[in-house]
Design a protein around this motif. Sequence first.
Motif, mmCIF file in Angstrom:
data_model
loop_
_atom_site.group_PDB
_atom_site.id
_atom_site.type_symbol
_atom_site.label_atom_id
_atom_site.label_comp_id
_atom_site.label_asym_id
_atom_site.label_seq_id
_atom_site.Cartn_x
_atom_site.Cartn_y
_atom_site.Cartn_z
ATOM 1 N N ALA A 135 0.961 -1.169 -0.115
ATOM 2 C CA ALA A 135 -0.015 0.123 0.011
ATOM 3 C C ALA A 135 0.985 1.261 0.205
ATOM 4 O O ALA A 135 1.939 1.101 0.485
ATOM 5 N N PRO A 136 0.332 2.380 -0.280
ATOM 6 C CA PRO A 136 1.100 3.473 -0.299
ATOM 7 C C PRO A 136 1.661 3.839 0.979
ATOM 8 O O PRO A 136 0.849 4.019 1.973
ATOM 9 N N ALA A 137 2.930 3.742 1.090
ATOM 10 C CA ALA A 137 3.660 4.234 2.013
ATOM 11 C C ALA A 137 3.013 3.585 3.477
ATOM 12 O O ALA A 137 2.181 4.276 4.386
ATOM 13 N N THR A 138 3.310 2.338 3.677
ATOM 14 C CA THR A 138 2.721 1.553 5.089
ATOM 15 C C THR A 138 3.629 1.836 6.161
ATOM 16 O O THR A 138 4.808 1.970 5.934
ATOM 17 N N ALA A 139 3.076 2.642 7.282
ATOM 18 C CA ALA A 139 3.790 3.140 8.354
ATOM 19 C C ALA A 139 4.387 1.941 8.912
ATOM 20 O O ALA A 139 3.904 0.596 8.936
ATOM 21 N N MET A 140 5.099 1.990 10.086
ATOM 22 C CA MET A 140 5.715 0.949 10.858
ATOM 23 C C MET A 140 4.224 0.279 11.577
ATOM 24 O O MET A 140 3.286 1.025 11.952
ATOM 25 N N PRO A 141 4.253 -1.011 11.932
ATOM 26 C CA PRO A 141 3.152 -1.499 12.573
ATOM 27 C C PRO A 141 3.051 -0.822 14.072
ATOM 28 O O PRO A 141 3.992 -0.360 14.313
ATOM 29 N N PRO A 142 1.842 -0.939 14.401
ATOM 30 C CA PRO A 142 1.655 -0.263 15.863
ATOM 31 C C PRO A 142 2.389 -1.044 16.895
ATOM 32 O O PRO A 142 2.828 -2.079 16.708
ATOM 33 N N LYS A 143 2.623 -0.396 17.940
ATOM 34 C CA LYS A 143 3.359 -1.256 19.043
ATOM 35 C C LYS A 143 2.545 -2.090 19.577
ATOM 36 O O LYS A 143 1.460 -2.055 19.601
ATOM 37 N N GLU A 144 3.255 -3.279 20.203
ATOM 38 C CA GLU A 144 2.705 -4.269 20.755
ATOM 39 C C GLU A 144 1.954 -3.873 22.202
ATOM 40 O O GLU A 144 2.620 -3.090 22.799
ATOM 41 N N PRO A 145 0.662 -4.407 22.264
ATOM 42 C CA PRO A 145 0.121 -4.103 23.749
ATOM 43 C C PRO A 145 1.134 -4.818 24.644
ATOM 44 O O PRO A 145 1.410 -5.845 24.409
ATOM 45 N N SER A 146 1.262 -4.336 26.012
ATOM 46 C CA SER A 146 2.012 -4.881 26.528
ATOM 47 C C SER A 146 1.593 -6.265 27.158
ATOM 48 O O SER A 146 0.501 -6.408 27.270
ATOM 49 N N GLY A 147 2.697 -6.937 27.408
ATOM 50 C CA GLY A 147 2.142 -8.450 27.838
ATOM 51 C C GLY A 147 1.929 -9.542 26.584
ATOM 52 O O GLY A 147 1.920 -10.528 26.733
ATOM 53 N N ARG A 148 2.036 -8.749 25.349
ATOM 54 C CA ARG A 148 2.059 -9.692 24.195
ATOM 55 C C ARG A 148 3.060 -9.602 23.218
ATOM 56 O O ARG A 148 2.799 -9.964 22.142
#
Lengths: 307, 287
Positions: free
Chosen positions: A12-25
Amino acid sequence: MSALAHMGGGGAPATAMPPKEPSGRSWLPYLLLLPGVLWLLVFFIYPLAQLFAVSLYSDYPDYPGYYYQDVNWHNYVRALTDFLPHFGRSMLYAGLATFFAFVLAYPLAYAMAFKAGKWRGIMMILVIAPFFTSFILRTIAWRQILADEGPVAWVLEHLHLLSFMPNGRITETWVAVVAGLTYNFLPFMVLPIYASLERADPRVIEAGGDLYANGFTTFRTVTLPMSMPGVIAGTLLTFIPAAGDYVNAELLGSDTGTKMVGNVIESQFFKVLGGYPIAAALSFSLMALILAMVFLYVRRYGTEELL
Amino acid sequence: MSTQTVGTAYRPSLGKRVQGWLAGRFAMIVAVLVLLYLFLPVFYTFIFSFNDYRKSNIEWRGFTLKHWANPCGAAGACDSLVTSLEIGLLSTLVATMLGTLVAFALVRHRFRGRGASNILVFVPMATPEIVLGASLLTIFVNGFTQLNGWFGTDLKLGFWTITIAHIMFCISFVVVSVKARLQSLDPRLEEAAQDLYAGPAETFWKITFPLVLPGIVGAALLAFSLSFDDFIITSFVSGNETTFPKFVYVSYLRGIPAQANVIGFSMFVIALALVIIGQIVGNARKK
């Protein structure tokens, strides 16, 4: 095979970094990766390390076919001096095949993307379809088609062009080998170029045509740059397998003068007693050469999507 | 000089006209010629499946249907086909599962080692098959020699070593195609689901997975066709086992039986039919 088409298309156009993991996962991505990465580590990285070790083995002079562990760089010296012509041929033939595949693939991909209309789906299927007949079978068919008594030689002879071929024939010459390589990897060139052209807006090309008023300038400054990710993916997907191939040289080439590095590796492995470390050194040199070229190429024409 | 200037003022420049002609027809004409070129050896294979040859299937000796009547008539032809199908299905199944999981991790998660994992996935595709085959042969032979020495087992090259090798080189292609599909998903669809109080699991199975599924199916088809047609890696790690491409290559030395043409062309027709049906079903779904 149609999935290959994605390779040139990128994401996709300029996919950003994936979001940070929720803590504990934070273990979740590693769990997803584990089986696949483990498989690649055990059956790709580890074998390469072993092959590298073997490429430094020495053999017992009095017992051909027996080796001991060593750090013998002489194997590489031999691999790169004795078989330099084969390396040269592999690069040259693969380069030529990549060039011809590009020349043939681009108009086809262009027509599919902009001219085919409702025929687009059918053409896509037709590009992929020959894959389903075994490539060995098709290469052997080429051998018959290009043979001295075959149709291509007949046509060229009547056009008085056959004498321009090396030795006045096609089969068992470098022409046949390059033709075979071009043929076999052509779809790998078409699909990524098509994928990147399909994303391009035809109006931009039209605007380019109005601006430059010259077909070639429009192509060079507008169309080609827009399809560059596809061209890069396509040239890599053609050049890499072509450079390591030995089937085309075996079936379409001659016994002397058209053998490529792949043929040497194959015969040193299976047919030459004591050829094992040399074959390993040749394999490793080939891989290093190709990887170096790929990284330089990708860095030069930059595409993050491949990596 | 002046007449020329006047001349060009009345009609479009040569470049413009060439461009118009190129844009209009040239690409399509070349495209059709290239497609014919792609099909030439397939036609050849088809025609020579009817050849009533004596020793080797090279010269045309007359028309016969006997090879089509008896496609398994050549010793080993159908066995090798079955082996290829089994290996193809098995390695497709495993490679698609492993590769899809890796693709999800790489696109949807941020973690240490993500860059390194990307490179690990990319490098096998940039490695010539012959190097993959040679290195796998090395570990199999060395490993089996040691294991057989220690445990008195009789491990050797064959069906399973081919399958392991095919899974290895298919994984990267699966990752790349599933990744492309995942990256092109609109994240707003999943956000919308969560806004509507769908839990993470429900969002995944009802939204994400169905949207990614075409990518996974495409990846599986790619993996199968790569495995089914592989010759170079297979020839290194196959030992005495014979896949269909190996059968064709080996029998080439003695003259290929026309049954190979029959099987090769039939696979072409079957695959073509499946792809066309898939396309029609896909189009019907879109509407």
